[in-house]
Design an enzyme around this catalytic site. Sequence first.
Site, mmCIF file in Angstrom:
data_model
loop_
_atom_site.group_PDB
_atom_site.id
_atom_site.type_symbol
_atom_site.label_atom_id
_atom_site.label_comp_id
_atom_site.label_asym_id
_atom_site.label_seq_id
_atom_site.Cartn_x
_atom_site.Cartn_y
_atom_site.Cartn_z
ATOM 1 C CG ASP A 144 2.385 52.675 40.128
ATOM 2 O OD1 ASP A 144 2.558 51.488 40.449
ATOM 3 O OD2 ASP A 144 2.533 53.631 40.934
ATOM 4 C CG ASN B 281 8.019 44.284 43.301
ATOM 5 O OD1 ASN B 281 9.041 43.952 42.712
ATOM 6 N ND2 ASN B 281 7.520 45.508 43.223
ATOM 7 C CG HIS C 48 0.694 44.544 41.543
ATOM 8 N ND1 HIS C 48 0.435 44.168 42.837
ATOM 9 C CD2 HIS C 48 1.831 45.279 41.584
ATOM 10 C CE1 HIS C 48 1.366 44.659 43.634
ATOM 11 N NE2 HIS C 48 2.237 45.323 42.899
ATOM 12 C CG HIS D 201 5.178 47.052 38.970
ATOM 13 N ND1 HIS D 201 4.984 48.270 39.567
ATOM 14 C CD2 HIS D 201 5.071 46.131 39.966
ATOM 15 C CE1 HIS D 201 4.786 48.107 40.871
ATOM 16 N NE2 HIS D 201 4.831 46.815 41.142
HETATM 17 P P1 AMP Z 1 4.333 46.695 44.823
HETATM 18 O O1 AMP Z 1 5.513 47.226 45.578
HETATM 19 O O2 AMP Z 1 4.741 45.789 43.707
HETATM 20 O O3 AMP Z 1 3.285 46.087 45.729
HETATM 21 O O4 AMP Z 1 3.721 47.960 44.087
HETATM 22 C C1 AMP Z 1 2.497 48.534 44.392
HETATM 23 C C2 AMP Z 1 2.313 49.673 43.429
HETATM 24 O O5 AMP Z 1 0.967 50.127 43.518
HETATM 25 C C3 AMP Z 1 3.208 50.889 43.676
HETATM 26 O O6 AMP Z 1 3.989 51.158 42.507
HETATM 27 C C4 AMP Z 1 2.214 52.016 43.964
HETATM 28 O O7 AMP Z 1 2.630 53.262 43.449
HETATM 29 C C5 AMP Z 1 0.957 51.509 43.308
HETATM 30 N N1 AMP Z 1 -0.284 52.010 43.854
HETATM 31 C C6 AMP Z 1 -0.670 52.022 45.155
HETATM 32 N N2 AMP Z 1 -1.897 52.540 45.284
HETATM 33 C C7 AMP Z 1 -2.310 52.856 44.033
HETATM 34 C C8 AMP Z 1 -3.493 53.436 43.496
HETATM 35 N N3 AMP Z 1 -4.533 53.798 44.290
HETATM 36 N N4 AMP Z 1 -3.581 53.630 42.163
HETATM 37 C C9 AMP Z 1 -2.553 53.276 41.369
HETATM 38 N N5 AMP Z 1 -1.415 52.718 41.800
HETATM 39 C C10 AMP Z 1 -1.284 52.522 43.118
#
Ligand code: AMP
Length: 113
Positions: free
Chosen positions: A29, A86, A99, A101
Amino acid sequence: MDCIFCKIVEGSVPSRKVFENERILAFHDIQPAAPVHILIIPKAHIPTMNDVAAEHDALMAEIFTVARQIAAEQGIAESGYRLVNNCNADGGQVVYHLHLHLLGGRKLGAVTG
Ligand code: AMP
Ligand code: ZN
């Protein structure tokens, strides 16, 4: 399609990959919330958990297998970890490409936000 995770799958957006096969990708992340914070995604664009269907049963099982393997490789299998999805606005979903986490490496707080 304007999906950041599809772009990561394609390779047009860089990522720090920790696992890849034909169906699944895992990468760090970009804004880690814990010492270990890895995202595990299907390569196919499934927007949310609500869009998971019976045809994805094997894929979902494999995502959990990959999560267990990465937790072991990262050295957090025994100390413990959390797998989080989420879903939609109230769930705090920001990226609409399914995804998980994988969070660990410290004592995590309460599940409820
Ligand atoms: P969510 O709130 O579950 O949709 O989480 C999305 C996650 O994607 C967040 O923790 C972000 O920090 C992560 N994220 C967004 N863009 C990128 C990226 N380009 N590379 C890695 N992680 C990302
Ligand atoms: Zn996507």
